[in-house]
Design a protein around this motif. Structure first.
Motif, PDB file in Angstrom:
ATOM      1  N   ARG A 104       3.886   8.079   8.237  1.00 25.51           N
ATOM      2  CA  ARG A 104       4.456   7.620   6.895  1.00 25.51           C
ATOM      3  C   ARG A 104       4.012   8.603   6.163  1.00 25.51           C
ATOM      4  NH1 ARG A 104       5.263   1.186   8.168  1.00 25.51           N
ATOM      5  NH2 ARG A 104       5.466   1.989   9.974  1.00 25.51           N
ATOM      6  N   PHE A 105       4.835   9.449   5.217  1.00 28.89           N
ATOM      7  CA  PHE A 105       4.316  10.754   4.242  1.00 28.89           C
ATOM      8  C   PHE A 105       4.443  10.207   3.140  1.00 28.89           C
ATOM      9  CE2 PHE A 105       4.723  13.583   8.400  1.00 28.89           C
ATOM     10  CZ  PHE A 105       4.229  13.721   8.575  1.00 28.89           C
ATOM     11  N   VAL A 106       3.457  10.438   1.856  1.00 28.20           N
ATOM     12  CA  VAL A 106       3.421  10.254   0.897  1.00 28.20           C
ATOM     13  C   VAL A 106       3.755  11.401  -0.030  1.00 28.20           C
ATOM     14  CG1 VAL A 106       1.965   7.690   0.672  1.00 28.20           C
ATOM     15  CG2 VAL A 106       0.991   9.436   0.303  1.00 28.20           C
ATOM     16  N   PRO A 107       3.848  11.311  -1.149  1.00 32.10           N
ATOM     17  CA  PRO A 107       3.428  12.388  -2.163  1.00 32.10           C
ATOM     18  C   PRO A 107       1.883  13.074  -2.489  1.00 32.10           C
ATOM     19  CG  PRO A 107       5.297  10.898  -3.099  1.00 32.10           C
ATOM     20  CD  PRO A 107       4.756  10.516  -2.102  1.00 32.10           C
ATOM     21  N   TYR A 108       1.106  13.642  -2.371  1.00 24.98           N
ATOM     22  CA  TYR A 108      -0.378  14.119  -2.537  1.00 24.98           C
ATOM     23  C   TYR A 108      -0.232  14.164  -4.280  1.00 24.98           C
ATOM     24  CZ  TYR A 108      -4.204  16.485  -2.337  1.00 24.98           C
ATOM     25  OH  TYR A 108      -5.623  17.225  -1.812  1.00 24.98           O
ATOM     26  N   GLY A 109      -1.453  13.345  -4.072  1.00 18.31           N
ATOM     27  CA  GLY A 109      -1.547  13.310  -5.398  1.00 18.31           C
ATOM     28  C   GLY A 109      -1.216  11.826  -6.351  1.00 18.31           C
ATOM     29  N   ASP A 110      -0.599  11.177  -4.897  1.00 19.18           N
ATOM     30  CA  ASP A 110      -0.275   9.661  -5.830  1.00 19.18           C
ATOM     31  C   ASP A 110      -0.556   8.270  -5.331  1.00 19.18           C
ATOM     32  OD1 ASP A 110       1.211   7.803  -7.308  1.00 19.18           O
ATOM     33  OD2 ASP A 110       3.386   9.329  -6.788  1.00 19.18           O
ATOM     34  N   ALA A 111      -1.414   8.494  -6.269  1.00 20.58           N
ATOM     35  CA  ALA A 111      -2.179   7.445  -5.780  1.00 20.58           C
ATOM     36  C   ALA A 111      -1.633   6.182  -5.416  1.00 20.58           C
ATOM     37  CB  ALA A 111      -3.120   6.988  -6.725  1.00 20.58           C
ATOM     38  N   ASP A 112      -0.270   5.504  -6.565  1.00 20.33           N
ATOM     39  CA  ASP A 112       0.292   4.736  -6.482  1.00 20.33           C
ATOM     40  C   ASP A 112       1.218   4.440  -4.990  1.00 20.33           C
ATOM     41  OD1 ASP A 112      -0.721   4.014  -9.130  1.00 20.33           O
ATOM     42  OD2 ASP A 112       0.859   3.831 -10.260  1.00 20.33           O
ATOM     43  N   ALA A 113       1.417   5.486  -5.339  1.00 22.60           N
ATOM     44  CA  ALA A 113       2.478   5.928  -3.966  1.00 22.60           C
ATOM     45  C   ALA A 113       2.283   5.513  -2.771  1.00 22.60           C
ATOM     46  CB  ALA A 113       2.797   7.283  -3.767  1.00 22.60           C
ATOM     47  N   LEU A 114       0.680   6.040  -2.354  1.00 18.89           N
ATOM     48  CA  LEU A 114      -0.422   6.145  -1.436  1.00 18.89           C
ATOM     49  C   LEU A 114      -1.188   4.678  -1.651  1.00 18.89           C
ATOM     50  CD1 LEU A 114      -2.155   7.404   1.406  1.00 18.89           C
ATOM     51  CD2 LEU A 114      -3.726   7.023  -0.601  1.00 18.89           C
ATOM     52  N   ARG A 115      -0.912   3.672  -3.201  1.00 16.76           N
ATOM     53  CA  ARG A 115      -2.074   2.246  -2.044  1.00 16.76           C
ATOM     54  C   ARG A 115      -0.612   1.146  -1.719  1.00 16.76           C
ATOM     55  NH1 ARG A 115      -2.863   1.777  -7.852  1.00 16.76           N
ATOM     56  NH2 ARG A 115      -5.814   2.618  -6.442  1.00 16.76           N
ATOM     57  N   GLU A 116       1.297   1.917  -2.360  1.00 19.32           N
ATOM     58  CA  GLU A 116       2.196   1.471  -1.409  1.00 19.32           C
ATOM     59  C   GLU A 116       2.566   1.715   0.014  1.00 19.32           C
ATOM     60  OE1 GLU A 116       6.703   1.044  -3.599  1.00 19.32           O
ATOM     61  OE2 GLU A 116       4.885   1.101  -4.651  1.00 19.32           O
ATOM     62  N   ALA A 117       2.164   2.543   0.389  1.00 16.20           N
ATOM     63  CA  ALA A 117       2.561   3.135   1.732  1.00 16.20           C
ATOM     64  C   ALA A 117       1.256   2.502   2.627  1.00 16.20           C
ATOM     65  CB  ALA A 117       2.133   4.275   1.953  1.00 16.20           C
ATOM     66  N   VAL A 118      -0.559   2.229   2.421  1.00 16.04           N
ATOM     67  CA  VAL A 118      -1.110   1.488   2.948  1.00 16.04           C
ATOM     68  C   VAL A 118      -1.180  -0.195   3.156  1.00 16.04           C
ATOM     69  CG1 VAL A 118      -3.971   1.890   3.422  1.00 16.04           C
ATOM     70  CG2 VAL A 118      -2.415   3.649   2.933  1.00 16.04           C
ATOM     71  N   THR A 119      -0.886  -0.596   4.289  1.00 20.94           N
ATOM     72  CA  THR A 119      -1.140  -2.175   4.036  1.00 20.94           C
ATOM     73  C   THR A 119      -2.132  -2.213   5.321  1.00 20.94           C
ATOM     74  OG1 THR A 119       0.286  -2.405   6.516  1.00 20.94           O
ATOM     75  CG2 THR A 119       1.327  -2.493   3.714  1.00 20.94           C
ATOM     76  N   ASP A 120      -2.233  -3.536   5.691  1.00 22.32           N
ATOM     77  CA  ASP A 120      -3.783  -3.600   7.013  1.00 22.32           C
ATOM     78  C   ASP A 120      -3.163  -3.851   8.671  1.00 22.32           C
ATOM     79  OD1 ASP A 120      -1.957  -6.203   7.068  1.00 22.32           O
ATOM     80  OD2 ASP A 120      -3.041  -7.526   6.606  1.00 22.32           O
ATOM     81  N   GLU A 121      -2.037  -2.941   8.390  1.00 17.80           N
ATOM     82  CA  GLU A 121      -1.312  -2.866  10.056  1.00 17.80           C
ATOM     83  C   GLU A 121      -1.274  -0.732  10.072  1.00 17.80           C
ATOM     84  OE1 GLU A 121       2.710  -4.167  10.518  1.00 17.80           O
ATOM     85  OE2 GLU A 121       2.126  -6.146  10.041  1.00 17.80           O
ATOM     86  N   CYS A 122      -1.696   0.099   8.936  1.00 17.73           N
ATOM     87  CA  CYS A 122      -2.019   1.215   8.521  1.00 17.73           C
ATOM     88  C   CYS A 122      -3.572   1.566   9.081  1.00 17.73           C
ATOM     89  CB  CYS A 122      -2.380   1.753   7.248  1.00 17.73           C
ATOM     90  SG  CYS A 122      -2.308   3.420   7.065  1.00 17.73           S
ATOM     91  N   ALA A 123      -3.567   2.542  10.702  1.00 23.97           N
ATOM     92  CA  ALA A 123      -5.035   2.749  11.230  1.00 23.97           C
ATOM     93  C   ALA A 123      -5.746   4.137  10.403  1.00 23.97           C
ATOM     94  CB  ALA A 123      -4.636   2.987  12.805  1.00 23.97           C
ATOM     95  N   ALA A 124      -5.345   4.880   9.313  1.00 21.11           N
ATOM     96  CA  ALA A 124      -6.431   5.769   8.955  1.00 21.11           C
ATOM     97  C   ALA A 124      -4.939   6.736   8.252  1.00 21.11           C
ATOM     98  CB  ALA A 124      -6.818   6.689  10.241  1.00 21.11           C
ATOM     99  N   VAL A 125      -5.459   7.379   7.321  1.00 15.84           N
ATOM    100  CA  VAL A 125      -5.252   8.043   5.890  1.00 15.84           C
ATOM    101  C   VAL A 125      -5.693   8.796   5.776  1.00 15.84           C
ATOM    102  CG1 VAL A 125      -4.498   8.277   3.178  1.00 15.84           C
ATOM    103  CG2 VAL A 125      -4.248   5.833   4.655  1.00 15.84           C
ATOM    104  N   PHE A 126      -4.946  10.462   6.487  1.00 15.78           N
ATOM    105  CA  PHE A 126      -5.191  11.657   6.691  1.00 15.78           C
ATOM    106  C   PHE A 126      -4.912  12.195   5.811  1.00 15.78           C
ATOM    107  CE2 PHE A 126      -6.864  13.103  11.401  1.00 15.78           C
ATOM    108  CZ  PHE A 126      -5.835  11.225  11.908  1.00 15.78           C
TER     109      PHE A 126
END
Ligand SMILES: *Cc1c(COP(=O)(O)O)cnc(C)c1O
Length: 416
Positions: free
Chosen positions: A164-186
């Motif tokens: 799943r792709f998020v806008p780069y540099g946007d911490a809020d978008a990242l916070r929304e995209a990453v749950t406890d089912e996410c394996a990793a953020v690259f």
């Protein structure tokens, strides 16, 4: 043999994925290279941020040739001392921690990181990955599935993993995209292939906090940014955070192919025997080259040098008032001059004509990533020449001089 002749033979012999490069280079010395016609250039791209110590570096040459003449290859069936010393040195630069896997390229370093993350995900019910729009992580199928640049992913999808792709540099978008089912953020510490685009200050710290809160692994792709490029050994060190997994490549070998994936704490011990491997990985020759790069950066205090020369270059370019120049971004010797829309290829071509190699990494930006040994005088010579280069690019565009542009367009498509 003429350059034109070489270009024709190149075109006939190679797959068309790069187009035909505008120049054939035959030799180099320090930060200078010469083309097949004998023309001299200041190399401000260093083979895409690779040739850290410049060209024809004496100690690098000695280390590599001595190693080839003693033992060029062992495979992973046997230990070689060079790989051990290199892994220990990388750990030392990372605070004495981390477990290392040595590969042969950036994309392979990321494949290792992805396999670690998949293994972690399977053991913990984590099924998807998060990466950034416009990010670049490599061309092999795993790394490509993490790459957010639509034009290069699209022809090869769909992919086997859920990214799943998020806008780069946007911490809020990242916070929304990453749950406890996410394996990793690259993520890259600044997006290199997108045009050296840095995130807002504090972004990596926010990424660390989001990953800590959810248990997703934080994978920092420092394939372009590490080994002194930004004035620190690793760009993530500017923000005082540590990823769980770190990948390196480009500048590490000083021109020899090498990549590394480093896992910290339990993430350095996820693989069981047999889970991963590489015939060429841990090459004693590439390891000897990498050690020479690391020792030379240390001995010659090149991190401070990169910061000083990078500041001179950035401030000098940013001080130029020209209708084609919109600004300068980046840090250390990893900069982009931001240009009027579409001006990148013409500026690259005009710079080449004037004796400077840069790369139109985007239609509106040229990337500057010279050897870390670039001198102040060499940096200043480019700052002094840049207004006339911009004028020439502006005139080429208004004259509709498409000859220069066709070459440059082909070159612009040539990216790693
Ligand atoms: C260059 C690059 C890669 C891919 O490296 P290769 O050696 O070309 O496979 C991956 N990630 C980043 C950030 C890069 O800059």
């Amino acid at each position: 043999m003429s350059a034109e002749d070489l270009r024709k033979r190149y075109e006939a012999a190679f797959m068309p994925n790069y187009g035909v490069p505008p120049l054939a280079l035959v030799a180099g010395q320090g930060s200078v290279v010469w083309d097949a016609g004998g023309k001299e250039y200041l190399d401000l791209i260093a083979g895409i941020a690779v040739s850290s110590l410049g060209h024809a570096h004496e100690e690098l040459g000695e280390a590599v040739s001595n190693q080839v003449m003693s033992l060029a290859h062992t495979s992973n069936l046997f230990i070689n001392e060079q790989e051990v010393v290199l892994a220990e040195k990388l750990r030392e630069l990372l605070g004495g921690e981390g477990r290392v896997f040595l590969a042969n390229s950036g994309t392979e370093a990321n494949e290792c990181a992805l396999k670690l993350a998949i293994k972690y995900g399977k053991a913990n019910g984590r099924t998807y990955f998060v990466a950034a729009e416009n990010g670049f992580h490599g061309r092999s199928m795993g790394a490509l599935s993490l790459t957010g640049k639509q034009a290069i992913r699209e022809p090869f999808g769909p992919f086997a993993i859920d990214v799943r792709f998020v806008p780069y540099g946007d911490a809020d978008a990242l916070r929304e995209a990453v749950t406890d089912e996410c394996a990793a953020v690259f993520l890259e510490p600044a997006q290199g292939e997108a045009g050296v685009v840095p995130p807002p200050d504090g972004y990596f710290a926010a990424v660390r906090e989001i990953c800590d809160a959810t248990g997703a692994l934080f994978v920092a792709d420092e394939i372009q940014s590490a080994i002194g490029r930004t004035g620190a050994w690793f760009a993530h060190q500017h923000e005082g955070v540590r990823p769980d997994i770190l990948t390196l490549a480009k500048g590490l070998g000083g021109g020899l192919p090498i990549g590394a994936c480093i896992g910290f704490g339990p993430y350095g011990e996820l693989f069981a025997k047999g889970d991963h491997g590489s015939t060429f990985g841990g090459s004693p020759v590439a390891s000897a080259a990498a050690l020479t790069v690391l020792w030379t950066i240390e001995k010659e205090n090149l991190l401070d040098h990169v910061t000083a020369v990078g500041t001179l270059l950035k401030d000098g370019l940013a001080g130029i008032d020209h209708p084609l120049l919109a600004g300068v971004r980046g840090r250390g010797l990893w900069l982009a001059a931001v240009l009027a829309p579409g001006a990148g290829p013409a500026v690259e071509a005009a710079a080449r004509e004037a004796g400077f190699l840069v790369n139109a990494v985007q239609p509106d930006a040229i990337r500057i990533a010279p050897p870390l040994i670039l001198t102040r005088e060499q940096a200043q010579s480019f700052v002094d020449a840049f207004p006339a280069i911009l004028d020439a690019a502006l005139n080429a565009n208004t004259d509709g001089n498409t000859d220069a542009n066709t070459d440059a367009d082909a070159a612009a498509l040539k990216e790693d």
